[in-house]
Write a protein that holds these residues in place. Structure first.
Motif, PDB file in Angstrom:
ATOM      1  N   ALA A 273      20.922   4.946  -1.533  1.00  0.00           N
ATOM      2  CA  ALA A 273      19.710   4.288  -2.021  1.00  0.00           C
ATOM      3  C   ALA A 273      19.944   2.791  -2.244  1.00  0.00           C
ATOM      4  O   ALA A 273      19.120   1.952  -1.852  1.00  0.00           O
ATOM      5  CB  ALA A 273      19.244   4.953  -3.309  1.00  0.00           C
ATOM      6  N   TRP A 274      21.074   2.428  -2.866  1.00  0.00           N
ATOM      7  CA  TRP A 274      21.354   1.020  -3.169  1.00  0.00           C
ATOM      8  C   TRP A 274      21.425   0.175  -1.900  1.00  0.00           C
ATOM      9  O   TRP A 274      20.824  -0.902  -1.828  1.00  0.00           O
ATOM     10  CB  TRP A 274      22.646   0.908  -3.969  1.00  0.00           C
ATOM     11  CG  TRP A 274      23.046  -0.512  -4.266  1.00  0.00           C
ATOM     12  CD1 TRP A 274      23.936  -1.280  -3.591  1.00  0.00           C
ATOM     13  CD2 TRP A 274      22.517  -1.356  -5.295  1.00  0.00           C
ATOM     14  NE1 TRP A 274      24.033  -2.533  -4.125  1.00  0.00           N
ATOM     15  CE2 TRP A 274      23.160  -2.617  -5.181  1.00  0.00           C
ATOM     16  CE3 TRP A 274      21.566  -1.160  -6.307  1.00  0.00           C
ATOM     17  CZ2 TRP A 274      22.885  -3.666  -6.051  1.00  0.00           C
ATOM     18  CZ3 TRP A 274      21.298  -2.216  -7.169  1.00  0.00           C
ATOM     19  CH2 TRP A 274      21.948  -3.453  -7.032  1.00  0.00           C
ATOM     20  N   PHE A 275      22.145   0.653  -0.899  1.00  0.00           N
ATOM     21  CA  PHE A 275      22.317  -0.151   0.319  1.00  0.00           C
ATOM     22  C   PHE A 275      21.117  -0.058   1.257  1.00  0.00           C
ATOM     23  O   PHE A 275      21.025  -0.828   2.218  1.00  0.00           O
ATOM     24  CB  PHE A 275      23.610   0.257   1.029  1.00  0.00           C
ATOM     25  CG  PHE A 275      24.843  -0.239   0.325  1.00  0.00           C
ATOM     26  CD1 PHE A 275      25.251  -1.567   0.452  1.00  0.00           C
ATOM     27  CD2 PHE A 275      25.570   0.600  -0.508  1.00  0.00           C
ATOM     28  CE1 PHE A 275      26.367  -2.041  -0.221  1.00  0.00           C
ATOM     29  CE2 PHE A 275      26.692   0.141  -1.182  1.00  0.00           C
ATOM     30  CZ  PHE A 275      27.090  -1.185  -1.046  1.00  0.00           C
ATOM     31  N   SER A 276      20.190   0.835   0.960  1.00  0.00           N
ATOM     32  CA  SER A 276      18.957   0.886   1.740  1.00  0.00           C
ATOM     33  C   SER A 276      17.901  -0.041   1.159  1.00  0.00           C
ATOM     34  O   SER A 276      17.116  -0.651   1.898  1.00  0.00           O
ATOM     35  CB  SER A 276      18.416   2.319   1.782  1.00  0.00           C
ATOM     36  OG  SER A 276      19.317   3.167   2.437  1.00  0.00           O
ATOM     37  N   MET A 277      17.881  -0.176  -0.156  1.00  0.00           N
ATOM     38  CA  MET A 277      16.864  -1.017  -0.793  1.00  0.00           C
ATOM     39  C   MET A 277      17.269  -2.490  -0.890  1.00  0.00           C
ATOM     40  O   MET A 277      16.458  -3.326  -1.269  1.00  0.00           O
ATOM     41  CB  MET A 277      16.519  -0.471  -2.186  1.00  0.00           C
ATOM     42  CG  MET A 277      17.634  -0.592  -3.195  1.00  0.00           C
ATOM     43  SD  MET A 277      17.099  -0.156  -4.891  1.00  0.00           S
ATOM     44  CE  MET A 277      16.491   1.490  -4.669  1.00  0.00           C
TER      45      MET A 277
END
Length: 533
Positions: A273-277
């Motif tokens: 989630a962190w590296f996608s957002m």
């Protein structure tokens, strides 16, 4: 009676002649001795002159008066008494006899006042004014001796006190090491909060789920050997983000940079989630979890096999096995973590890649490091910065050379090197079956007799003779436990916070934290909601 003939009489002249010569020899000897003594006295005069001159210079330099040089000097007697009394004051305090220590101190002050007054008026002390002070001090010194304040008693007391202090220091050192290790292993509440919020965000946010499903668009980059491939194995979202962000911001061609991140099942959703957002200047980021690797099982991986052993579990997790004197740092479960040992399986994790730069999650990149991929490793598998200075960080510091396997195969003075920033030639790795070498040494260390701590010792064994030294400016170590030369920090491409004082912990070294924190966006809503500051 008839006289003897003349031919048989004793000659008188010869008798006189012998006496004369004996007398003459005796006089000559006396003259010779006299001249010799006189000459030696003449020669000794300059020496005496020089000696007296030198003594005068010493006396002048030390401000010594004629009275102090006098054998019956009152000043010297008082000074000697003061010196002895000061020693007894210390001993009396150590023996908790504060009243006697006070009396000695008071008499010392009286004697010092007398000496000061005599020096001020530049006149010798008079017996009338010094007699009382000398007598009173002598009585106190005699009393000190009656109280057994002698050297032998004091030596015994000091030895006992030193032993007690050593025991206290050892106990405090053990506690400090224990609490420091606990603090280093602690997951800060803010990091725990971030993981929970990211996991929640992943399953609640439809736009984020749509981005996660667009993975096919980056698949081609993940296997392109013309790009710069970096890998990080970590369960720390924020630390991994700093590694990616600092690399991206200092890269000349960020669109050619590919990051391969591997984490565990617990942190996988949050990491994804962190590296996608968040975007990192068009750097490609791929996240995997090691539980998806089908080849990673106990029949192939010695570490997983050891985890099933009850003695190993007791040693690392409960601390009840083995030698009770083993330091706590050797009993850290993280040393059996697969994320820690996954560095020995990089060719299996990335089967299509030919060259990879491995980075630890406690590093910061300060300049473009794409030049690492053009370094010639001269047929070696591992490119690393050596860490041996004089006798420090050589093989004998990490390995047990009393064991015949170690003693027969490895030079104890071989230079150590550092994990944290390594260039791996995966083609040579596969050709030389480096993972098989690692398995051999790991299986021989089930009883922990070859080494005790971490992944560096097996790394030194595995890559022995297969490591190419890199320029030290590529990798600067020590920011997590010691002082580092500011010039090295300024020139360093990669700064490594190895040690317990990680920059995201409260125990981090304050002066080095800004080097890491400048790559954290504290205005991010999720970081603010989790009280990162």
């Amino acid at each position: 009676m008839r006289r003897r003939p003349p031919d048989f009489r004793r000659p008188a002249r010869r008798r006189l002649s012998n006496a004369f010569w004996w007398t003459l020899c005796f006089v000559s000897v006396l003259l010779f001795v006299f001249v010799l003594c006189k000459g030696s006295r003449i020669e000794s005069r300059p020496v005496l002159t020089r000696m007296s001159y030198r003594n005068e210079r010493i006396v002048e330099g030390l401000n010594v008066t004629e009275e102090m040089l006098n054998p019956s000097s009152l000043v010297r007697q008082l000074s000697d008494q003061i010196s002895l009394a000061k020693a007894f004051v210390v001993i009396a305090k150590e023996s908790s006899n504060l009243q006697f220590a006070w009396e000695l101190s008071a008499q010392i002050r009286n004697s010092q006042i007398l000496l000061s007054n005599a020096a001020t008026r530049r006149a010798p002390l008079r017996i009338t004014e010094a007699e009382t002070a000398i007598r009173d001090m002598a009585l106190l010194l005699y009393q000190a001796q009656q109280l057994h304040y002698d050297s032998a008693t004091m030596i015994m007391k000091l030895k006992a006190k030193i032993q007690t202090l050593d025991e206290k220091m050892s106990s405090i050192s053990d506690k400090s090491s224990k609490y420091g290790q606990i603090a280093a292993e602690e997951v800060p509440k803010s990091l725990y909060c971030l993981g929970i919020r990211l996991t929640t965000e992943r399953f609640r946010n439809l736009n984020l789920q749509r981005k996660l499903n667009e993975k096919k668009q980056i698949d081609t980059k993940l296997n392109d050997n013309d790009l710069y491939h970096f890998c990080v194995f970590s369960d720390n979202i924020l630390a991994t983000s700093v590694v990616v962000n600092s690399t991206a911001l200092n890269s000349k061609n960020p669109e050619r940079v590919v990051f391969h991140l591997v984490t565990d099942e617990v942190n996988y959703a949050a990491m994804k989630a962190w590296f996608s957002m968040n975007s990192f200047r068009r750097v490609t980021v791929d996240v995997q979890k090691f539980e998806d690797f089908s080849w990673l099982n106990a029949s192939y991986v010695p570490v997983l096999k050891q985890l099933q052993d009850s003695d190993t579990q007791n040693y690392y997790f409960s601390g009840s096995g083995g030698d009770g004197h083993t330091p706590i740092k050797f009993r850290n479960p993280k040393y059996l973590s697969m994320l820690n040992h996954l560095r020995f399986y990089i060719p299996e994790v990335f089967p299509a890649l030919k060259k990879v730069v491995f980075l630890d999650d406690d590093i910061v990149v300060q300049r473009d490091i794409s030049g690492l991929f053009s370094i010639n490793l001269n047929g070696n598998v591992n490119g690393a910065v050596e860490t041996c200075m004089e006798t420090f960080h050589r093989y004998h510091k990490y390995l047990n050379y009393s064991h015949p396997l170690i003693r027969e195969h490895f030079d104890p003075d071989a230079c150590g090197w550092a994990f944290g920033m390594n260039v791996f030639d995966l083609v040579e790795w596969r050709k030389r079956n480096v993972t098989g070498i690692y398995h051999y040494w790991q299986e021989n260390n089930v009883d922990r007799t070859l080494w005790k701590l971490g992944t560096l010792p097996p790394g030194l064994l595995t890559f022995y003779g297969l490591t190419e030294p890199l320029d030290p400016s590529w990798h600067v170590l020590g920011l997590g436990y010691t002082n580092v030369d500011p010039r090295l920090i300024e020139k360093g491409a990669v700064l490594h916070f190895n040690g317990n004082s990680k920059p995201w912990l409260k125990i981090g070294i304050e002066k080095y934290k800004p080097l890491w924190e400048k790559y954290v966006d504290y205005t991010h809503p999720l970081l603010q909601s989790c009280n990162f500051h």
